[in-house]
Write a protein that holds these residues in place. Structure first.
Motif, mmCIF file in Angstrom:
data_model
loop_
_atom_site.group_PDB
_atom_site.id
_atom_site.type_symbol
_atom_site.label_atom_id
_atom_site.label_comp_id
_atom_site.label_asym_id
_atom_site.label_seq_id
_atom_site.Cartn_x
_atom_site.Cartn_y
_atom_site.Cartn_z
ATOM 1 N N GLY A 124 0.780 -1.234 0.000
ATOM 2 C CA GLY A 124 0.000 0.000 0.000
ATOM 3 C C GLY A 124 0.809 1.279 0.000
ATOM 4 N N SER A 125 2.095 1.179 0.369
ATOM 5 C CA SER A 125 2.866 2.415 0.443
ATOM 6 C C SER A 125 3.721 2.642 -0.792
ATOM 7 N N THR A 126 3.588 1.757 -1.762
ATOM 8 C CA THR A 126 4.358 1.918 -3.002
ATOM 9 C C THR A 126 4.152 3.304 -3.583
ATOM 10 N N ILE A 127 2.905 3.665 -3.717
ATOM 11 C CA ILE A 127 2.603 4.936 -4.369
ATOM 12 C C ILE A 127 3.136 6.110 -3.556
ATOM 13 N N ILE A 128 3.157 5.954 -2.235
ATOM 14 C CA ILE A 128 3.678 7.015 -1.381
ATOM 15 C C ILE A 128 5.171 7.232 -1.648
ATOM 16 N N HIS A 129 5.886 6.120 -1.741
ATOM 17 C CA HIS A 129 7.323 6.237 -2.034
ATOM 18 C C HIS A 129 7.549 6.897 -3.383
ATOM 19 N N GLN A 130 6.677 6.563 -4.303
ATOM 20 C CA GLN A 130 6.830 7.127 -5.630
ATOM 21 C C GLN A 130 6.524 8.616 -5.647
#
Length: 896
Positions: A124-130
């Motif tokens: 779920g935090s992939t997009i946050i890192h991106q």
RNA sequence: GGGCGAGUAACUCAGCUGGUCUAGAGUGCUUCCCUUACAAGGAAGAGGUCGUAGGUUCGAAUCCUACCUCGCCCACCA
């Protein structure tokens, strides 16, 4: 910095800087701050999301606003988060399960939800890192998720309030059903696409006739695009004015195959022109028919299972998929000689916005929100300008939708999402299947709606309770986003400080899904608009104009672009090619714009630093000894500040980008940096060199945060620790020097025309030229004499003489700038014919303009009606052109 | 069926309330230059009757009308 590479390498820098900003807490907003608040809530990307180029554009714009406002001294909160994206996420996890040969029903609701949560925790935090790699300056300490505890509470609270207000009801209606996702969808979630289809003409026999020979006596013909729904037909409708069918008044029709008896109903909504003018009525499978059914008291016969197969009512067709059944039914009708023809017919067919399956209008018991009462105020706040759309044209789109709003189907037959906070007492209601309970009145006995789970029936005290199995539409949590992320329903400090938010930046696709609904929820639950400005940016498309999507394989991966050219380059490029609200056509080459620009800035800064004498920086600018170039660049810089600020204020990001590009590249680098080399040890020049550069970096920082921070850190002379938290520049009117601007432009023109002549005559770069300058007035004379060094250096020549009414030297060619003539004797190399040609061309061009101008100025209408300034301006121009033409003509003469 | 957007240089696009537009930028193209910030660069240049036809106006790429091409959105014609 001397040993720094000549090529800017973002890789070394971006991550390093981002973590510094983050660890310093520069993104974190202070709700107790005295500063004016500025707040943006992110359109929450799906937890399953992977950053695509659309996100890149969307978040770059938000980051520009956030960083710019921060520099302007606002307390900025850019509030991030993700959306649980019910259907989308459930589909992802179901696909995962399928790899183990499992379906969600195999493991049950509870286990399935565990799997989804686990998936969410892991991915779920992939997009946050991106988003971080993009440079987004979100306040990550406030990151929210639509299924967080607090947000879930808001959802339940809202459901409860709406229910109590009688704005939520549950009942049987035609909804869009996705047979693949096996859930209801809202009207907005069904995407209508023009699809080539068929219109099938079928004979329906009239009861009591033995044969099927004469049309309208033995049978009537109906036309349909979905023959399989005939299994659910309960009537045939015709227009009462249609004389062809008036004799059917007391007749009964026999439905082929199932032999069901059908009434004939007369209704004005039937269009006699379409098809045969006779409409088969299937109230359980068509919205129009559903309405007819209510009006005429017809039965509703649902013939389909949730997966789109025909149910037991379909007899022999039971178990067939709807499209398979369509073919089979047509075959059967052909055998029965009841099939007439199939005609090509294009129509708009709804598709599931998540899986693109053709949706089935289907009768189903669902929860709805009454929207009309909510829309009323939401219309007003846009009409009265409290909320503004940029670009303005979306106002109309919004209002049109709002004014025709229909009830919102909010229940979904999936598991991942906010479960409907309704409990049924089976004892009170006596229902086996709570799905069948119809609830249209708040406080109905045996139905409990609330925040908390109930174990005991409030009416009868029984414990035989069951919660509604459905979950809420994802957008039912998203529409509360500006409220719930700030703490609502609690009256938190965040809410007090930052609500209403300031700008909402989003794409047109979700105006109805999200923007409109947020406006309604804000007004309903907080009695205040959720945001003031709505900026709608365009859709990113590929070079052929197709929307970029993973399934089409035409995507440009922003992360790949960041790897290749850096985040700043990506951001700059995409912003510079996106004009307000226009769709963006993108190809990889476009990113070279930003890459090259970043490199240019890098190198200009390298130069400035290389030549910087630290001691000098302690000194002060001496206004009395500033060079023309110094005064010129400073004034142009002030101009740039104003233009950039204005562009940002009006959400014209590409204007801001190009103003900066033009100034930095073509004024500062191309000219000023070169000029500065002539006085590189002067305090004035060094200070202005640094001041203007620093100012530009600040102006550029919202668009290119990393490189500007990196250079700022290396550059001495600004007391701020971070460019990110420094101050937005303001122009210094006192030092704006109009005369310097004009003078310098004139010199630049002189230099350019000398270079032009050099190129035209192929005079080697290294050859020194002698220049004779003929001026018509003392100001020009002074200008040139005082700034001879520039002409000398950049025209690669030496100035022999500057004189009023100077005589033309022998064997010379001339450059003409306004009234100034620059003669260059180029000796025997002169080709008179060629020079004549060159000048004649210019004369022709000039005379064209002059002709136009003369016509304009000789027109009495113009001189009488146009504003004085404009007339004067045109007169000046005419004088100027006339001079130039005269000049040129004299030159040609002199060549003889 | 209704609404919206686009049609400007070879390509991709700016050009906001009509007059500093003698229509710009980037890319590409031509010529010259590895000049100690940058060849991801510098200098000079070629290239456009602003989709078509009317209209309003002293004046239109810009405003109005119609039409033509393309794209999008909305709409229960089965």
């Amino acid at each position: 910095m001397n040993d720094l590479p000549t090529k800017y390498d973002p890789k070394e820098i971006e991550d390093k800087i981002y973590s510094k900003w983050e660890s310093e807490g520069l993104f974190t907003a202070d709700e107790a701050s005295e500063k004016e608040p500025y707040c943006i809530v992110i359109p929450p990307p799906n937890v399953t999301g992977i950053l695509h180029i659309g996100h890149a554009l969307n978040n770059t714009i938000q980051d520009i606003l956030a960083r710019w406002k921060r520099l302007q001294g606002y307390e900025v909160l850019w509030l991030p988060g993700t959306d649980h994206a019910g259907i989308a996420t459930q589909n992802v996890v179901e696909r995962d399960l399928a790899k183990e040969n499992l379906r969600r029903v195999d493991i049950g609701r509870e286990k399935f939800l565990e799997r989804v949560w686990k998936w969410k925790e892991e991915h779920g935090s992939t997009i946050i890192h991106q988003l971080k790699r993009l440079g987004s300056s979100c306040d990550w300490s406030r990151t929210r998720f639509t299924m967080d505890e607090g947000l879930s509470r808001a959802v339940k609270e809202v459901f409860l309030r709406l229910y109590e207000d009688g704005l939520i009801y549950k009942g049987d209606y035609i909804i869009n059903w996705c047979p693949r996702c096996e859930t209801a969808l809202s009207d907005e979630e069904a995407e209508h696409r023009d699809t080539p289809g068929m219109l099938y003409y079928i004979k329906y026999p009239i009861k009591g006739r033995e044969k099927i020979e004469k049309e309208n006596e033995d049978y009537i013909v109906v036309a349909t695009t979905r023959p399989e729904t005939m299994l659910g037909d309960v009537a045939v409708a015709v227009n009462p004015k249609d004389e062809r069918y008036s004799h059917l008044k007391d007749k009964t029709i026999i439905l082929p195959i199932l032999k069901r008896e059908l009434k004939v109903i007369f209704d004005e909504n039937v269009d006699p022109e379409f098809g045969t003018g006779a409409l088969k009525v299937t109230p359980a499978h068509d919205p129009v028919d559903f309405e007819l059914g209510i009006k005429h008291g017809l039965n509703r016969i649902n013939v389909m299972n949730s997966d789109g197969t025909i149910n037991e009512i379909g007899g022999d067709f039971e178990g067939m998929d709807r499209f398979e059944a369509r073919e089979a039914i047509i075959d059967e009708l052909k055998d029965m000689k009841l099939f007439i023809k199939a005609q090509e017919h294009d129509h708009a067919v709804g598709h599931c916005y998540r899986c693109h399956t053709v949706v089935e209008p289907r009768l189903s018991k669902q929860w709805f929100v009454k929207m009309k009462p909510l829309a009323k105020e939401a219309i007003e706040v846009v009409k009265d300008g409290s909320i503004k759309f940029y670009p303005d044209r979306w106002t109309k789109v919004y209002l049109n939708w709002m004014e025709n709003i229909r009830d919102w189907c909010i229940s979904r037959q999936i598991w991942w999402g906010h479960r409907i906070p309704v409990w049924y007492c089976k004892d009170c209601l006596g229902y086996r299947n709570v799905r069948d309970v119809e609830v249209n009145e708040p406080g109905k006995k045996g139905v409990y709606v609330g925040q908390e789970e109930v174990t005991k029936c409030p009416s009868c005290g029984g414990t035989n309770l069951e919660q509604d199995p459905d979950v809420l539409d994802t957008w039912f949590s998203s529409w509360l986003w500006p409220l719930s992320t700030l703490g609502w329903p609690d009256e938190t400090k965040d809410l007090e400080k930052f609500y209403p938010t300031d700008a909402l930046v989003t794409a047109q696709e979700i105006i109805f899904f999200w923007v409109a609904r947020m406006i309604m929820s804000g007004l309903k639950f907080k009695k205040a608009i959720p945001f003031k400005d709505v900026y709608i940016h365009g859709t990113v498309r590929d070079v052929t104009g197709t929307k970029m999507s993973k399934s089409l394989g035409n995507v440009i991966d922003p992360l790949e672009v960041i790897d290749e050219v850096g985040s700043d380059a990506l951001r700059y490029s995409i912003i510079s090619i996106t004009s307000q609200g226009q769709d963006v056509f993108l190809s990889k080459e476009k990113f070279e714009i930003g890459r090259n620009f970043a490199n240019k800035i890098w190198n200009a800064s390298r130069y400035v630093l290389m030549n910087l004498d630290e001691k000098v920086l302690g000194g002060k600018i001496d206004e009395s000894t500033l060079t023309l170039a110094d005064r010129w660049i400073r004034s142009k810089y002030f101009d740039t500040i104003e233009k950039v600020t204005k562009s940002l204020e009006s959400y014209r990001f590409n204007d801001a980008a190009s103003v900066l590009y033009d100034f930095i590249w073509h004024s500062y680098c191309d000219w000023y940096l070169e000029f500065s080399k002539l006085s590189s040890d002067s305090v004035n020049t060094q200070k202005i060199l640094v001041d203007v550069l620093m100012g530009c970096l600040k102006l550029l920082h919202p668009i290119m945060p990393f490189i500007t921070e990196e250079i700022f850190q290396k550059m001495p002379g600004d007391k701020a620790k971070w460019i990110m938290t420094s101050e937005w520049p303001t122009p210094d009117k006192e030092h704006t020097d109009q005369a310097a601007m004009e003078g310098m432009e004139k010199l630049i023109k002189i230099i350019t025309s000398i270079r032009n002549i050099r190129a035209f005559w192929n005079i080697p770069v290294k050859a020194d030229l002698a220049i004779f300058v003929d001026v018509k007035n003392s100001e020009d004379k002074e200008l040139i004499e005082n700034n001879v060094k520039y002409i000398k250096q950049f025209g690669r020549c030496h100035v022999e003489e500057v004189k009023e009414n100077l005589e033309r030297p022998e064997q010379s060619v001339a450059a003409l700038v306004d009234e100034i003539r620059v003669y260059m004797p180029i000796g025997d190399t002169i080709d008179v014919e060629n020079e004549k040609k060159r000048i004649s061309q210019k004369i022709d061009q000039m005379e064209q303009f002059l002709k136009g101008l003369n016509k304009k100025l000789n027109n009495k209408g113009f001189t009488a009606n146009a504003p004085e300034e404009v007339v004067k301006k045109e007169e000046d121009r005419r004088k100027n052109y006339q001079n130039q033409v005269d000049n040129l003509k004299e030159n040609i003469e002199a060549l003889r």
